[in-house]
Design a protein around this motif. Structure first.
Motif, PDB file in Angstrom:
ATOM      1  N   HIS C  45       0.441  -0.946   0.317  1.00 57.45           N
ATOM      2  CA  HIS C  45      -0.083   0.175  -0.220  1.00 57.45           C
ATOM      3  C   HIS C  45       1.387   1.275   0.187  1.00 57.45           C
ATOM      4  O   HIS C  45       2.101   1.357   0.661  1.00 57.45           O
ATOM      5  N   ILE C  46       0.480   2.326  -0.523  1.00 54.45           N
ATOM      6  CA  ILE C  46       0.909   3.500  -0.620  1.00 54.45           C
ATOM      7  C   ILE C  46       1.112   4.821   0.308  1.00 54.45           C
ATOM      8  O   ILE C  46       1.846   5.889  -0.099  1.00 54.45           O
ATOM      9  N   HIS C  82      -4.355  16.872  -3.394  1.00 56.53           N
ATOM     10  CA  HIS C  82      -5.075  15.118  -3.006  1.00 56.53           C
ATOM     11  C   HIS C  82      -6.055  14.664  -2.207  1.00 56.53           C
ATOM     12  O   HIS C  82      -6.891  14.587  -2.399  1.00 56.53           O
ATOM     13  N   ALA C  90      -3.015  12.886   2.236  1.00 54.79           N
ATOM     14  CA  ALA C  90      -2.361  13.129   1.885  1.00 54.79           C
ATOM     15  C   ALA C  90      -0.914  13.095   2.449  1.00 54.79           C
ATOM     16  O   ALA C  90       0.315  12.928   1.755  1.00 54.79           O
ATOM     17  N   HIS C  93       0.588   9.341   2.634  1.00 54.02           N
ATOM     18  CA  HIS C  93       1.575   9.484   1.114  1.00 54.02           C
ATOM     19  C   HIS C  93       3.080  10.042   1.195  1.00 54.02           C
ATOM     20  O   HIS C  93       4.145  10.172   0.625  1.00 54.02           O
ATOM     21  N   MET C  94       3.117  11.314   1.844  1.00 56.52           N
ATOM     22  CA  MET C  94       4.956  11.953   2.293  1.00 56.52           C
ATOM     23  C   MET C  94       5.499  11.038   3.091  1.00 56.52           C
ATOM     24  O   MET C  94       6.674  11.148   2.964  1.00 56.52           O
ATOM     25  N   ARG C  96       5.522   8.260   3.733  1.00 52.00           N
ATOM     26  CA  ARG C  96       6.233   6.812   3.366  1.00 52.00           C
ATOM     27  C   ARG C  96       6.990   7.153   2.431  1.00 52.00           C
ATOM     28  O   ARG C  96       8.268   6.096   2.757  1.00 52.00           O
ATOM     29  N   GLN C  97       6.897   8.103   1.915  1.00 45.55           N
ATOM     30  CA  GLN C  97       8.138   8.283   1.037  1.00 45.55           C
ATOM     31  C   GLN C  97       9.166   9.187   2.025  1.00 45.55           C
ATOM     32  O   GLN C  97      10.366   7.909   1.228  1.00 45.55           O
ATOM     33  N   ILE C  98       9.385   9.641   2.982  1.00 51.07           N
ATOM     34  CA  ILE C  98      10.392   9.359   4.088  1.00 51.07           C
ATOM     35  C   ILE C  98      11.106   8.085   4.227  1.00 51.07           C
ATOM     36  O   ILE C  98      12.357   7.993   4.620  1.00 51.07           O
ATOM     37  N   MET C  99      10.039   7.184   5.088  1.00 46.01           N
ATOM     38  CA  MET C  99      10.662   6.162   5.670  1.00 46.01           C
ATOM     39  C   MET C  99      10.674   5.488   4.278  1.00 46.01           C
ATOM     40  O   MET C  99      11.364   4.645   4.704  1.00 46.01           O
ATOM     41  N   ARG C 101       9.597   2.546   0.924  1.00 45.49           N
ATOM     42  CA  ARG C 101       8.392   1.933   0.859  1.00 45.49           C
ATOM     43  C   ARG C 101       9.088   0.228   0.807  1.00 45.49           C
ATOM     44  O   ARG C 101       8.330  -0.968   0.937  1.00 45.49           O
TER      45      ARG C 101
END
Lengths: 140, 140, 140
Positions: C45-46, C82, C90, C93-94, C96-99, C101
């Motif tokens: 999941h994103i 978003h 929203a 989603h951000m 998750r980009q730091i930590m 996938r």
């Protein structure tokens, strides 16, 4: 399937430091005999990173300033709960998440399959002791 | 072991841009004949990212704003030392670290093994020239 | 080549949560029979991450505060485009980009090849529903 596993050791004299490890990893790829495969390079410690970017001194200084701005060093347990354990390195755990734990690089025709400026770095955020990087190569 | 190596080329007309490359990668997985394996997709340039997230136009705008806030564009060498070299893209090297260099995706039964909304993106942070992504597939 | 594919399911009762999944992944490595290889663990999941760091309660609280500072929750469509779609996630989603996938971990002698404090976490940033992680192991 061929495989190789090796550790690279570092002892960065300051709290933070950035070391180009590309030639060490390339030597291990040659040693592995793998012609087509994948090469994983990861920090084995959780206050350090392995990342790929440019070997340019100004950029490395910029990274260092930027990481300090996003996750400032502060030994106090009032700023970072982690530092109530007696540690002073909570900021290093955060800096490492920005820069990443690992890179996976393709091996093609017995070489790291790199674009023009890609270089592998070990980034230390809590140095002054011996720490290490794992290189794991699989392929054929 | 089967393997495939291919480059995808892009020429983003603006400084920044976000391109969904999922179908190109899927086509390469089919072409590889790999049924079970791993698919590495990485930017070959150090001012660009490959990441997985949603193909939703609002979210992409949010990412772009957010990255600009965390690592603002500034051509001056007084803000970023890297830009004293004659470059103006120091911010792009930072944005790329937030979004990441690469993704590794499982291949299961000859397909990218994805959750419901996962899409692979090429994120350009210093465009207006030809740049490329590497796809490396290994498995059997 | 041996391979194994398995999903791990979670239902985090709050919006955010951090779950140590190391022992589940280790059990799958044993089950795979792979002695030398690579283990990919990724959020499917994103709005969630898989990352490796310390299992220390204070640090996890620090991560949570820090991510909320870098990418604050705000349901409004005026802050995040978003969220004009009817979503309120929203920020997730951000975060998750730091930590990140995914993590890729070496398998050596039938075990996850870890440094002293490495632990695999599932980080949920938009919970209160069933979501899953993919584990894909290849090697021999």
């Amino acid at each position: 399937m061929k495989h190789l596993r090796e550790e690279l050791w570092f002892n960065v004299p300051d709290r933070r430091g950035y070391i180009n490890i590309t030639s060490e990893v390339e030597a291990l790829v040659r040693q592995s005999g793998v012609q087509q495969g994948l090469c994983l390079v990861n920090a084995m410690h959780i206050t350090a990173s392995v990342y790929i970017n440019d070997d340019e001194r100004g950029l490395i200084g910029d990274y260092d300033d930027w990481l300090e701005k996003l996750a400032p060093f502060n030994a106090s347990g009032e700023v970072y709960r982690h530092n109530r354990t007696g540690e002073d390195n909570a900021d290093a755990h955060m800096k490492r998440q920005i820069m990443g734990r690992e890179v996976v690089v393709a091996i093609t025709d017995s070489k790291l399959d790199f674009g023009p400026w890609e270089q592998i770095f070990y980034a230390e955020f809590d140095g002054r002791r011996r720490k290490r990087v794992l290189v794991k190569i699989i392929g054929e």
